[in-house]
Design a protein around this motif. Structure first.
Motif, PDB file in Angstrom:
ATOM      1  N   HIS A 179     -53.975   5.449  -7.477  1.00  0.00           N
ATOM      2  CA  HIS A 179     -53.054   5.697  -8.560  1.00  0.00           C
ATOM      3  C   HIS A 179     -53.416   7.036  -9.163  1.00  0.00           C
ATOM      4  O   HIS A 179     -54.574   7.291  -9.445  1.00  0.00           O
TER       5      HIS A 179
ATOM      6  N   PRO B  40     -57.827   1.741 -16.037  1.00  0.00           N
ATOM      7  CA  PRO B  40     -57.119   2.031 -14.782  1.00  0.00           C
ATOM      8  C   PRO B  40     -56.696   0.792 -13.982  1.00  0.00           C
ATOM      9  O   PRO B  40     -55.553   0.738 -13.540  1.00  0.00           O
ATOM     10  N   PRO B  41     -57.579  -0.208 -13.814  1.00  0.00           N
ATOM     11  CA  PRO B  41     -57.119  -1.358 -13.025  1.00  0.00           C
ATOM     12  C   PRO B  41     -55.931  -2.075 -13.664  1.00  0.00           C
ATOM     13  O   PRO B  41     -55.034  -2.537 -12.951  1.00  0.00           O
TER      14      PRO B  41
ATOM     15  N   LYS C 139     -38.589   0.797 -16.247  1.00  0.00           N
ATOM     16  CA  LYS C 139     -37.903   1.429 -15.123  1.00  0.00           C
ATOM     17  C   LYS C 139     -36.552   0.771 -14.938  1.00  0.00           C
ATOM     18  O   LYS C 139     -36.397  -0.418 -15.207  1.00  0.00           O
TER      19      LYS C 139
ATOM     20  N   ILE D  29     -39.759   9.855 -14.746  1.00  0.00           N
ATOM     21  CA  ILE D  29     -38.597   9.814 -15.620  1.00  0.00           C
ATOM     22  C   ILE D  29     -38.313  11.255 -16.026  1.00  0.00           C
ATOM     23  O   ILE D  29     -39.190  11.936 -16.572  1.00  0.00           O
TER      24      ILE D  29
ATOM     25  N   ILE E 261     -40.580  13.590 -18.212  1.00  0.00           N
ATOM     26  CA  ILE E 261     -41.131  12.821 -19.332  1.00  0.00           C
ATOM     27  C   ILE E 261     -42.431  12.172 -18.899  1.00  0.00           C
ATOM     28  O   ILE E 261     -43.459  12.271 -19.548  1.00  0.00           O
ATOM     29  N   THR E 262     -42.369  11.506 -17.815  1.00  0.00           N
ATOM     30  CA  THR E 262     -43.583  10.913 -17.289  1.00  0.00           C
ATOM     31  C   THR E 262     -43.496  10.848 -15.775  1.00  0.00           C
ATOM     32  O   THR E 262     -42.414  10.687 -15.219  1.00  0.00           O
TER      33      THR E 262
ATOM     34  N   GLN F  99     -48.207   6.590  -7.014  1.00  0.00           N
ATOM     35  CA  GLN F  99     -48.776   5.378  -6.472  1.00  0.00           C
ATOM     36  C   GLN F  99     -48.939   5.642  -4.982  1.00  0.00           C
ATOM     37  O   GLN F  99     -47.939   5.853  -4.296  1.00  0.00           O
TER      38      GLN F  99
ATOM     39  N   THR G 197     -52.913  -0.130 -12.811  1.00  0.00           N
ATOM     40  CA  THR G 197     -52.547  -0.276 -11.407  1.00  0.00           C
ATOM     41  C   THR G 197     -51.823  -1.593 -11.151  1.00  0.00           C
ATOM     42  O   THR G 197     -50.936  -1.669 -10.302  1.00  0.00           O
TER      43      THR G 197
ATOM     44  N   ASP H 284     -43.279   7.927  -9.277  1.00  0.00           N
ATOM     45  CA  ASP H 284     -42.388   7.346 -10.277  1.00  0.00           C
ATOM     46  C   ASP H 284     -42.240   8.353 -11.388  1.00  0.00           C
ATOM     47  O   ASP H 284     -43.218   8.702 -12.041  1.00  0.00           O
TER      48      ASP H 284
ATOM     49  N   GLN I 111     -51.560  11.368 -16.850  1.00  0.00           N
ATOM     50  CA  GLN I 111     -52.355  12.393 -17.506  1.00  0.00           C
ATOM     51  C   GLN I 111     -52.597  13.590 -16.589  1.00  0.00           C
ATOM     52  O   GLN I 111     -52.535  14.725 -17.008  1.00  0.00           O
TER      53      GLN I 111
ATOM     54  N   LYS J  50     -47.216   5.469 -21.646  1.00  0.00           N
ATOM     55  CA  LYS J  50     -46.142   5.823 -20.724  1.00  0.00           C
ATOM     56  C   LYS J  50     -45.959   4.844 -19.573  1.00  0.00           C
ATOM     57  O   LYS J  50     -44.847   4.691 -19.072  1.00  0.00           O
TER      58      LYS J  50
ATOM     59  N   GLU K  41     -45.967   9.479 -12.333  1.00  0.00           N
ATOM     60  CA  GLU K  41     -47.240   8.996 -11.822  1.00  0.00           C
ATOM     61  C   GLU K  41     -47.101   8.733 -10.331  1.00  0.00           C
ATOM     62  O   GLU K  41     -46.002   8.476  -9.847  1.00  0.00           O
TER      63      GLU K  41
ATOM     64  N   SER L   4     -62.013  -2.842  -8.574  1.00  0.00           N
ATOM     65  CA  SER L   4     -61.332  -2.017  -7.579  1.00  0.00           C
ATOM     66  C   SER L   4     -60.863  -2.842  -6.392  1.00  0.00           C
ATOM     67  O   SER L   4     -60.636  -2.309  -5.323  1.00  0.00           O
TER      68      SER L   4
ATOM     69  N   SER M  75     -48.118  -1.492 -10.836  1.00  0.00           N
ATOM     70  CA  SER M  75     -47.359  -0.930  -9.729  1.00  0.00           C
ATOM     71  C   SER M  75     -47.219  -1.950  -8.608  1.00  0.00           C
ATOM     72  O   SER M  75     -46.710  -1.636  -7.542  1.00  0.00           O
TER      73      SER M  75
ATOM     74  N   ASP N 123     -57.448   5.438 -10.000  1.00  0.00           N
ATOM     75  CA  ASP N 123     -57.887   4.060  -9.864  1.00  0.00           C
ATOM     76  C   ASP N 123     -57.632   3.678  -8.425  1.00  0.00           C
ATOM     77  O   ASP N 123     -56.528   3.851  -7.923  1.00  0.00           O
ATOM     78  N   VAL N 124     -58.644   3.206  -7.770  1.00  0.00           N
ATOM     79  CA  VAL N 124     -58.483   2.882  -6.353  1.00  0.00           C
ATOM     80  C   VAL N 124     -58.752   1.416  -6.119  1.00  0.00           C
ATOM     81  O   VAL N 124     -59.613   0.820  -6.761  1.00  0.00           O
TER      82      VAL N 124
END
Lengths: 942, 340
Positions: free
Chosen positions: B263, A286-287, A327, B190, B198-199, B203, A290, B188, B267, A322, B201, A249, A293, B230-231
């Protein structure tokens, strides 16, 4: 007031002006002058002429001025080493300063001055600073040891700084620990053998404690160091994992990735049934998501690593498809990486989504990206069988767009789909043929020709199509030429009546008008096949082809395991082990994943490279082997047909007519490829062409005599180390040729095929003279004996010991490595008899220090017996003398690389109580003596 | 570790170089220029470039390439993270990070870089500590320095450097104690032709500006911490407390800092506050086309949506556009083909 004023110049000459200012009495003016000097330096101007003037400003209480002078010194001390000595006193004084900031600054700067003379003065202050009461000074000093090591490694070792550094790992301050670890890691990198970071549970515990408290950079150093540790059991691995997990984290992505590396590596030791294993898998996802991004540069590195991770453990990210969707504003390098990972994650569950995305991508503007997207559709079809139909229709839609590069890529991938699912989608061929004219890239043309040849019977005008390609035969690339040749032969075999002319045309084009040896060889093979036995030719050329496997681009498992150990490093970005690209390559130790502990399924533990394999070994072997295999695959034939180059060239020398006649007997023996005439394979069971066996008969009388001693076969590669393949073997030398007699036994439960062999470079350049020929697949419990002819024209690298040979054997299951020692007498050549005069002269000529004495114990032979026995192994007796009842034999031998060895052998006949032979050897390369002695002993005692 | 740093502007001039070990000739940048040429656009220059003896790792920020040179096996993320830290530090010191500003402050830049790395190992990268070692230039300080002869360089060991809370100075005093937290979320998404997602998420980051006296110990709790997938925390946050109670407990740095970033993955159902629909049509005979975008608010639970901007990247083939918004203003840049 900005610093840009420092860049303005006066006409009178800048240096002159600065000099005057530096020597000014006013402090303020001095400082401004030094700033000007620094400003010039940063943009690359040479101001080294001012060295003495700047150094004079060093004695000052003004910290800023001091720092500036230090900056200057670091840059220019190397060019003015004598002047730099002037600064030493100030440094030494500063190291005693009550202000820790100044002490640290002094020791830091001193380390950056890369002048030998100064380093001598550095030792004492450094020793003091390493034990300083202030942790800030200690941590700076720790790094200074690494600097000093870089300049003068010997000095650091002599002064015992390394031990002090190791003590700092137990320091109370976490920052000091982190820097000590960083310094040690850097030193260890250049000295892999020194075993500096000797990790044990206690030190690991200290590192883990420090991990929680030090800065982000320190955490990276500590995590990277932890990754090199191998826990003793799964309990320890789990407890380390638990303490590392919180790092996932962290805001710093480098910390995150280093933590991922530690976890991925130690997970290998955990049992899959463990609850903790599942938790850990969940925590890893998860990490990683992340990281995507973050800024594009970070994303790129992260994606390269994720690529490795999904290959090793696809379960981690299987639900995260996904996030890898591209992008619109991603840089191209990120887009391409994302595509790669999308394919790896594609499965039946998500294929619909993936295909929809890929179809979008295929209409983008960026050509590279579009191409890769089209290819990706094809790979999806091959990977997920259920989706194949949808993929094909998508590809057909894309072909309808008529965008040139899209069409070409689509045709290439459709060819692969045909190879995976034969006789399923042939209805699309008509559409493909419409686009024949627009193809201008070799790969697409070759793919199209392959399709036409493969399905010639269903395409009415196949002969016309191929003929149109044939017109510009010589302008095509090799890839297309080879494909065209094969396709026309296929066509001929399918429709022999109409295409005879065409096939003759292409064969003559390929064999007579081409300079390309591959093309010519393939042409001859077909010609001979067709002219001798068209039925056999049909069986060979139109044989059922193996289906292509779904993931041809996967990284080899052994390499993947190694790369997992390098997550987060440059190696992971390039997907190559560091030894492949790090400068010098010397300092590279192969890393491997820890084996699973006994509690879990031991069969699943990854095969690791043999312990003690010298650096670079795998590298030398694997790539070439890949090529070899690739070549075999490219040949469009069922059984691998390739022969030693000599065979073909001898064929070419004869007139082409000969093909049908004289050499038929050679080809007559099925699958037997004629060895070069000089090579006489020693295996007895192999079928021989009748013509050549006559030749053998001639020599066989001598052969039994002159054949040198052959050691019984020894097991070189036990079955348990090689997934069921057992290899035993020995080396022989008969009538001038060396061969390696191998016995391959399949002790696994599956059939083994596709054998290939490769040697690492060795002291005498031993190399296989022909590919490893295992004709039939090796079924379970079957044993096959093969004699592999060797030559000594391979590349040479001195090995330790001298007669060490490292071998890689590949089959359809994996690549295996083993090393063996070969007896030196296989290298003794037949013309090793020296003239008497020569012998005398050479003996005198070789200096006495090159003489080596040995004793061969318990050898009750007389001089004649000794002499004849040695002769059969090409050790020749030049002269014999009887001195005081002892027989002195003077002998000579020559190695394949032209090294002469002279020997004096003392035999005491008729003295049963004294059966030792005394041997003294003289040679210009004394390191071979030991091995020659061993050869003597082997020959005489067996 | 990190060997050297070159700063290169977008026209390809190296305007600053700094070496932490022996000097690496600037000719090594030629490999970078080659890659730059090949990439056509500055954003597309690959971040890792191999050369025969070195590796070049670069980031592109504020129209400047920060190119780090390494010689041995170094974690590339480590280098890239560090380069970002350099950019942030410059911005922190000088307000903006641009070529003229760096040139104007070249000596300070040089001093700062020297403090940040020692022999390629990061030394002090926390801006609090750096600012104590080398004071950022301000007009007032320059005037004072010229009069009193004092310097920009602190002569005391920064207190935070070795403490357990390296991010905070001791002895901070404010008359007005205040703390601000900004929650910034980026979605973000789509969205397909029909307007369905479609998706999507999220941030998100929480940026804080804390001006409190002494050594404050803060706790921050969330209504629904489960949402955060998730942090990643600022080092000041106590991780154990978050693990067990889902509460943020920390001693904050002084001033501006990023408390955490999080994040929310695809889902979890991400509700997008706007809807977007589009239609593209081409007139058959001419080369003209029509592109319509409709953007409107969705149910927003009482919050209003402000400052909506639509940015659209047009393909290279588009020569010009005439824009007619139903509300607000519009621009079109024919060079980058970006319409606002």
């Amino acid at each position: 007031m900005t610093d840009s004023k420092y860049f303005t110049t006066t006409k009178k000459g800048e240096i002159f002006e600065l000099k005057a200012e530096l020597n000014s009495d006013k402090k303020e003016k001095k400082k401004e002058a030094v700033k000007k000097v620094i400003a010039s330096m940063t943009v690359g101007k040479d101001v080294s002429a001012l060295f003495p003037d700047v150094v004079n400003c060093m004695q000052t209480d003004n910290l800023e001025l001091k720092k500036l002078v230090y900056l200057y010194l670091m840059n220019y001390a190397k060019s003015q080493p004598d002047m730099a000595i002037m600064a030493v006193n100030t440094f030494v004084k500063d190291c005693e300063d009550p202000n820790p900031l100044i002490r640290a600054l002094a020791v830091r700067t001193m380390g950056c001055i890369r002048v030998d003379k100064i380093t001598e003065y550095l030792c004492e202050p450094l020793r003091k600073c390493l034990k300083d009461e202030d942790p800030y000074v200690r941590k700076t000093a720790a790094v200074c040891v690494a600097k000093l090591h870089d300049i003068n490694a010997q000095l650091v070792e002599d002064q015992g700084f390394l031990d002090t550094l190791k003590d700092l790992i137990s320091d109370s301050n976490p920052m000091v620990v982190a820097n000590a670890v960083a310094a040690l890691s850097e030193i260890a990198e250049s000295h892999p053998s020194s075993n500096l970071l000797d990790l044990n549970p206690q030190s690991i515990n200290k590192l883990l404690t420090a991990l929680n408290e030090c800065t982000e950079w320190g955490q990276i150093f500590i995590l990277d160091c932890l990754a090199n540790y191998t826990p003793k059991d799964d309990r320890e691995a789990q407890s380390i994992c638990e303490r590392v997990t919180p790092r996932l984290s962290h805001a710093n992505s480098a910390v995150v990735l280093s933590a991922v590396k530690v976890l991925m590596k130690f997970m290998e030791m955990l049992s899959k049934d463990l609850d903790y294993y599942g938790t850990l898998l969940k925590k890893l996802a998860p990490p990683l998501v992340t990281l995507l991004s973050a800024e594009p540069e970070l994303q790129y590195v992260a994606l390269r690593n994720i690529n490795l991770i999904v290959q090793k453990r696809p379960e981690i990210l299987k639900h995260e498809m996904k996030v890898f969707f591209v992008k619109y504003n991603d840089p191209i390098y990120v887009k391409l990486e994302k595509l790669d990972i999308m394919i790896r994650l594609a499965s039946q569950a998500n294929i619909a989504q993936v295909l929809a995305e890929l179809k979008e991508y295929a209409t983008e503007v960026d050509v590279d990206f579009v191409r890769k997207a089209v290819r990706a559709i094809g790979r999806c079809a091959i990977k997920v069988e259920q989706s194949a139909e949808r993929c094909v229709s998508t590809l057909l839609d894309l072909i309808q767009t008529k965008v040139n590069y899209v069409v070409q890529e689509a045709i290439v991938v459709i060819k692969d789909i045909f190879r995976k699912y034969p006789n399923k989608y042939e209805s699309v061929i008509a559409t493909l043929c419409e686009n024949l004219d627009s193809l201008d890239e070799p790969e697409a043309r070759a793919a199209m020709i392959w399709i036409v040849g493969e399905y010639a019977e269903r395409i009415d005008n196949a002969d016309e199509l191929l003929e149109s390609f044939l017109e510009g035969f010589h302008d095509e690339s090799t890839q297309v030429q080879l494909q065209l040749l094969t396709a026309i032969v296929k066509l001929f075999l399918k429709k022999p009546t109409e295409t005879q002319e065409l096939v003759q045309q292409v064969l003559s084009l390929a064999t007579q008008d081409s300079d390309n040896p591959d093309l010519r060889d393939r042409g001859y093979i077909y010609w001979r096949l067709l002219s001798t036995d068209p039925v056999a030719a049909k069986e060979v050329v139109l044989a059922e082809k193996p289906l292509i496997s779904e993931e041809t681009d996967l990284i080899e498992p052994t390499l993947l395991d190694e790369l997992i150990c390098y997550i987060g490093t440059l190696a992971s970005v390039y997907h190559k082990p560091p030894s492949a690209f790090v400068e010098g390559g010397r300092g590279v130790v192969h890393k491997s994943l820890p084996p699973r502990t006994a509690s879990s399924e031991s069969t699943e533990s990854p095969e690791t490279a043999p312990a003690g394999a010298p650096p670079g070994e795998q590298l030398d072997v694997i790539p070439t082997q890949g090529d070899l295999l690739g070549d075999l695959l490219n040949l469009d034939l069922g059984p691998p047909v390739s022969g030693p180059p000599l065979a073909t060239s001898s064929v070419q020398m004869g007139a082409v007519d000969l093909l049908g006649g004289g050499l038929d007997s050679l080809i007559g023996a099925p699958n037997f490829v004629a060895p070069p005439a000089a090579t006489v394979p020693a295996n007895l069971g192999a079928p021989m062409g009748s013509g050549l066996s006559d030749l053998f008969d001639l020599t066989s009388g001598v052969g039994t005599l002159s054949g040198s001693y052959v050691a019984p076969k020894a097991v070189w590669l036990p079955a348990m180390k090689a997934k069921g393949l057992e290899i035993s073997g020995t080396f022989t030398r008969q009538v001038g040729s060396i061969s390696m007699d191998l016995q391959l036994t399949n002790k696994a439960l599956q059939v083994m095929t596709d054998f290939a062999i490769q040697f690492n470079r060795n002291s005498f350049g031993l190399a296989p003279a022909a590919p490893l020929q295992v004709h039939a697949p090796l079924s379970p419990n079957q044993t096959v004996e093969i004699s592999l002819p060797l030559n000594t024209v391979g590349s040479v690298m001195k090995m330790e010991p001298l007669n060490n040979l490292q071998v890689a054997v590949k089959n359809n299951i994996d690549v295996f490595y083993f090393s063996t020692l070969y007896p030196l007498h296989i290298l003794f050549v037949e013309d090793g008899k020296m003239d008497r005069q020569m012998f005398l002269a050479t003996w005198k000529d070789i200096p006495n220090e090159n003489e080596a004495q040995f004793q061969i114990r318990d050898c009750p032979l007389n001089a004649e017996a000794v002499s004849s026995r040695l002769q059969s192994s090409n050790i020749f007796t030049v002269a014999k003398r009887n001195v005081e009842g002892q027989d002195m034999l003077y002998q000579s031998l020559k190695l394949t690389n032209g090294i002469w060895v002279l020997a004096e052998l003392r035999v005491q006949p008729g003295n049963p109580s004294f059966t030792d032979l005394e041997l003294s050897l003289k040679c210009r390369a004394p390191e071979v003596s030991q091995h020659v002695y061993q050869a003597y002993e082997t020959i005489l005692k067996n | 570790m990190i060997h050297s740093l070159f700063l290169i502007n977008s026209s390809g001039d190296i305007f600053l170089e700094k070496h932490w070990k022996s000097v690496v000739s600037r000719s090594v940048c030629d490999y970078f220029f080659e890659a730059q040429e090949r990439a056509t656009e500055a954003e597309n220059v690959p971040p890792v470039i191999p050369t025969p003896h070195h590796y070049l790792l670069s980031v592109y920020r504020h129209k400047i390439f920060f190119v780090a040179v390494v010689q041995t096996e170094v974690p590339p993320l480590f280098v890239i993270e560090f380069l970002h830290r350099v950019v942030d530090t410059f911005q922190d010191y000088f307000g903006v990070c641009s070529e003229p500003v760096i040139k104007d402050n070249v000596v300070v830049v040089y001093e700062v870089l020297e403090e940040m790395l020692d022999n390629g190992f990061p030394l002090a990268t926390e801006s609090n500590i750096l600012k104590e070692l080398i004071k950022p230039p301000t007009i007032l300080r320059t005037v004072v320095n010229t009069i009193t002869g004092s310097t920009n360089v602190g002569d005391q060991l920064p207190t935070g450097q070795l403490s357990v809370v390296p991010w905070r100075r001791t002895g901070v005093k404010y008359t007005n104690n205040e703390a601000y937290f900004d929650v910034i979320e980026e979605i973000d998404a789509i969205i397909d032709k029909s307007g369905s997602t479609i998706t999507a998420e999220i941030q998100g980051v929480i940026d804080a500006c804390v001006k409190l006296t002494g050594m404050p110990d803060l706790t921050l709790s969330f209504m629904n911490p489960r949402l955060l997938d998730d942090v990643s925390f600022h080092p000041c946050v106590r991780f154990k407390r978050w693990e067990s109670e889902r509460i943020l407990s920390f001693i904050p740095p002084d001033g501006n800092f990023r408390l955490l970033s999080y994040h929310v993955s695809a889902q979890n159902l991400v509700a997008i506050p706007v809807y977007v629909k589009h239609s593209i049509s081409f007139r058959d005979s001419s080369s003209l086309g029509r592109f319509e975008i409709t953007v409107g608010p969705k149910q927003t639970m009482g919050k209003t949506i402000e400052g909506v901007t639509v940015t659209s990247q047009m393909p290279k083939g588009v020569l010009n556009m005439s824009l007619t918004p139903s509300q607000g203003t519009h621009t079109f840049d024919p060079v980058t083909k970006v319409g606002d």
